[in-house]
Each structure stands twice: as structure tokens, then as C-alpha cells.
Design a protein around this motif. Structure first.
Motif, short mmCIF file in Angstrom:
data_model
loop_
_atom_site.label_atom_id
_atom_site.label_comp_id
_atom_site.label_asym_id
_atom_site.label_seq_id
_atom_site.Cartn_x
_atom_site.Cartn_y
_atom_site.Cartn_z
N HIS A 21 0.84 -1.20 -0.06
CA HIS A 21 0.06 -0.22 0.02
C HIS A 21 0.94 1.27 0.13
CE1 HIS A 21 -3.79 -1.98 1.90
NE2 HIS A 21 -3.51 -2.64 0.45
N GLY A 22 1.83 1.43 0.88
CA GLY A 22 2.76 2.61 0.67
C GLY A 22 3.35 2.60 -0.67
N LEU A 23 3.85 1.60 -1.09
CA LEU A 23 4.59 1.78 -2.71
C LEU A 23 3.63 2.18 -3.49
CD1 LEU A 23 6.87 -1.58 -2.63
CD2 LEU A 23 7.55 1.03 -2.08
N ALA A 24 2.30 1.66 -3.32
CA ALA A 24 1.19 2.35 -4.45
C ALA A 24 0.79 3.88 -4.14
CB ALA A 24 0.00 1.58 -3.93
N LEU A 25 1.09 4.28 -3.02
CA LEU A 25 0.95 5.64 -2.81
C LEU A 25 1.87 6.36 -3.51
CD1 LEU A 25 0.28 6.37 1.04
CD2 LEU A 25 -1.09 6.62 -0.96
N LEU A 26 3.05 5.79 -3.09
CA LEU A 26 4.59 6.52 -3.90
C LEU A 26 4.41 6.35 -5.40
CD1 LEU A 26 7.40 5.23 -1.76
CD2 LEU A 26 6.22 7.52 -1.78
N GLN A 27 3.68 5.46 -6.32
CA GLN A 27 3.59 5.26 -7.59
C GLN A 27 2.45 6.33 -7.90
OE1 GLN A 27 2.67 1.23 -7.85
NE2 GLN A 27 4.67 0.62 -8.44
#
Length: 61
Positions: A21-27
Motif C-alpha cells: 500500500h505504501g509503495l502504491a502511494l508513491l506510484q
């Protein structure tokens, strides 16, 4: 604006959903975008506002 992505779910219990989820935010950030609101992040990821708030707080500290 693109349709929201589905929240990330994975059947493998070893999968780190919170990290995903955190990586999805950064994307969500695109060239030239320096600021996104929690509302925009929720729309782009399909994650709940509460989840976005927890993740953005954690990423900011």
C-alpha cells in the motif's frame, strides 16, 4: 482522471500488504506533481481515507 485502482489484496500470508500500500502511494506521483492531497491519493489507489491518513503520516515522519 483514471479510475481508482482496486485495493491491493494478496492470498499469500507472507505478502506485506502494508508495504505494498505504501509503495502504491508513491506510484501515484507523476512528473511535475509535487503535492497530492489524501483525497487524491485515496481516489488514485482505491484505498480508504483512514488507510491513506495512516500511511501518509507514517511516510512523513
Amino acid at each position: 482522471m483514471p479510475a481508482p485502482k482496486s485495493p491491493l489484496h494478496h492470498p499469500d500470508p507472507a505478502f506485506a500488504t502494508t508495504l505494498a500500500h505504501g509503495l502504491a502511494l508513491l506510484q501515484c506521483f507523476r512528473v511535475g506533481e509535487t503535492v497530492l492531497s489524501n483525497k487524491e491519493l485515496a481516489e488514485r489507489t482505491g484505498l480508504s481515507k483512514a488507510t491513506i491518513s495512516r500511511l501518509t503520516y507514517t511516510l512523513a515522519v
